[in-house]
Scaffold this active site. Structure first.
Site, mmCIF file in Angstrom:
data_model
loop_
_atom_site.group_PDB
_atom_site.id
_atom_site.type_symbol
_atom_site.label_atom_id
_atom_site.label_comp_id
_atom_site.label_asym_id
_atom_site.label_seq_id
_atom_site.Cartn_x
_atom_site.Cartn_y
_atom_site.Cartn_z
ATOM 1 N N ASP A 98 0.850 -1.187 0.000
ATOM 2 C CA ASP A 98 0.000 0.000 0.000
ATOM 3 C C ASP A 98 0.888 1.239 0.000
ATOM 4 O O ASP A 98 2.117 1.150 0.073
ATOM 5 C CB ASP A 98 -0.960 0.009 1.194
ATOM 6 C CG ASP A 98 -0.238 -0.197 2.525
ATOM 7 O OD1 ASP A 98 0.935 0.235 2.648
ATOM 8 O OD2 ASP A 98 -0.823 -0.796 3.441
ATOM 9 N N ASP A 113 11.069 5.676 12.982
ATOM 10 C CA ASP A 113 11.861 4.688 13.713
ATOM 11 C C ASP A 113 13.235 4.420 13.115
ATOM 12 O O ASP A 113 14.253 4.518 13.805
ATOM 13 C CB ASP A 113 11.078 3.371 13.853
ATOM 14 C CG ASP A 113 10.418 2.917 12.558
ATOM 15 O OD1 ASP A 113 10.767 3.466 11.479
ATOM 16 O OD2 ASP A 113 9.557 2.013 12.605
ATOM 17 N N ASP A 143 1.516 5.133 1.749
ATOM 18 C CA ASP A 143 1.234 6.100 2.802
ATOM 19 C C ASP A 143 1.670 7.467 2.302
ATOM 20 O O ASP A 143 2.750 7.617 1.715
ATOM 21 C CB ASP A 143 1.992 5.762 4.092
ATOM 22 C CG ASP A 143 1.463 4.508 4.769
ATOM 23 O OD1 ASP A 143 0.262 4.224 4.605
ATOM 24 O OD2 ASP A 143 2.239 3.813 5.439
#
Length: 426
Positions: free
Chosen positions: A47, A134, A49
């Site tokens: 997908d 992260d 983002d």
């Protein structure tokens, strides 16, 4: 071919349209995170983002003619239904919160780590957003309108080329802020064959037990992603290597090295190979059956691949076994029930019984696929494929959707009044 040219040729047109609309309205907008990483690695992302300087309310205003929903509490973002019924996730640039905050609900265990983050909704710049992420390989931003690849941390592109997982900032602090990052670091190692950067690896080993503070719901969400992942078996092996599997699948960790544990992983590997080869979809109920199957054989003291005899109340028995096998995760009962149906008919496939009466049954594709995996790994029936044909329309389209009566659109339609159709059974 440069990285920019490689990305430019692969981005779906409707994603570029969405970003262009946000930019035309005066906002910054980029494809971010895993999609950029996967494209650079030559893989198709599951997908996209999008991250933008627009607030969730401003995003809704830009896309007023489309179905647009603001979701989340700790982390508010937008689900935009711009193309078909698959939502595109749009987040607003954020910065690291100044304070950790306080829990909004009781913790799983004891007192939270000092720097654990419970609220993360402070808006910031694109640079802020990259540095609060992260790992460097997840912090690359791509603008498909201007064809710009932005590496705010200065290490992302280099680490992707070198196959390195590196925390952004102080690794021990980043793991304490969000212990789920421990799982995500190891997931990157398993899925892509990366290695942990030295300081990141040392901090990870020291911080493993922080994962007990992560909520069950977040751990289950990550677990479901691993179940769907076509490299999930490699991720599980990596968890085991770093003594992390006991936090994710404690029962599998317990018998990982015996014959049934090895059979579990052999089935998991073959399932993922078949997914990557295009033979089947990444069904969650199917992989739950793969995980639970060796438990059932152990229960009957059978060797791997020998299945079992039918017993009374088999449905409840399977349900209990599946729950034990995947504890502490709480997968939907419907999915567990479907996994039980996959298991129920394995003795008949093992004995090469006549199954023609079931070829059009809803359970058949998954049950047949589970048997095909076992046949590839253990049974080795030479005429299995001919005796149990694949029902193509069921395997690749899933359950028939109900007609909603809403007007169809091709990516440029107006706001829809009805909710999107339910996704097919997993």
């Amino acid at each position: 071919m440069t990285e920019n040219e490689n990305l430019q040729n692969k981005i779906a047109p409707h994603i570029t349209e969405i970003i262009a609309r946000l930019q035309d309205a005066g906002f910054e907008a980029y494809i971010v995170g895993g999609a950029v990483r996967d494209f650079l690695l030559g893989r198709e992302p599951k997908d996209y983002d999008i991250s933008t300087s627009a607030t969730p309310e401003q995003v809704k205003k830009v896309f007023r003619d489309f179905r647009c929903i603001i979701i989340g509490k700790r982390f508010r973002l937008v689900h935009l239904y711009y193309f078909r019924d698959d939502p595109i996730e749009i987040s607003t640039f954020r910065k690291c919160p100044d304070q950790a905050g306080t829990p909004e609900r009781p913790l799983r265990t004891g007192v939270a780590p000092e720097h654990m983050i419970f609220r993360d909704n402070e808006f910031g710049t694109a640079d802020d957003d990259a540095h609060r992420r992260d790992f460097t390989v997840n912090a690359l931003f791509y603008d498909p309108v201007r064809h710009q690849l932005l590496d705010f941390t200065g290490h992302g592109l280099e680490d992707i080329r070198s196959g390195v997982v590196r925390c952004i900032g102080n690794p021990a602090l980043r793991f304490e802020e969000d212990p789920v990052r421990l799982l995500r670091a190891l997931k990157l190692v398993g899925q892509y064959g990366f290695t942990l950067e030295k300081e990141t690896e040392e901090a990870l080993k020291e911080c493993l037990d922080l994962i007990i503070h992560a909520s069950i719901s977040r751990m289950t969400l990550e677990f479901e992603k691993i179940l769907r992942n076509p490299y999930g078996d490699e991720i599980i092996h990596t968890f085991r290597k770093y003594d992390f599997l006991k936090y994710v699948l404690p029962e599998l960790d317990r018998f990982y090295d015996d014959d049934h544990g090895k059979y579990t992983m052999a089935l998991w590997k073959r399932r993922n190979e078949r997914v990557r080869e295009g033979h089947y979809r990444p069904s969650i109920s199917l992989i739950l059956a793969v995980i639970a199957l060796p438990y059932i054989e152990r229960h009957f003291k059978n060797r791997p691949g020998d299945v079992w005899y039918t017993i009374p109340d088999m449905t409840d028995f399977f349900h209990d076994i599946i729950l034990k096998a995947i504890a502490p995760h709480a997968i939907m009962r419907r999915v567990n029930a479907n996994a039980g149906m996959n298991l129920l008919f394995q003795p008949r496939f093992r004995s090469m019984d006549d199954m023609s009466r079931y070829f059009n049954a809803a359970f058949y594709p998954n049950a047949r696929e589970l048997a095909a995996i076992q046949n590839d790994v253990m049974w080795k029936h030479e005429n299995f494929e001919e005796r149990y044909p694949i029902v193509r329309n069921r395997i690749f389209t899933g359950a028939k959707k109900k007609r909603s009566g809403r007007r169809k659109h091709s990516g440029h339609g107006r706001k829809q009044e009805n909710k999107p159709d339910a996704t097919p059974e997993n």
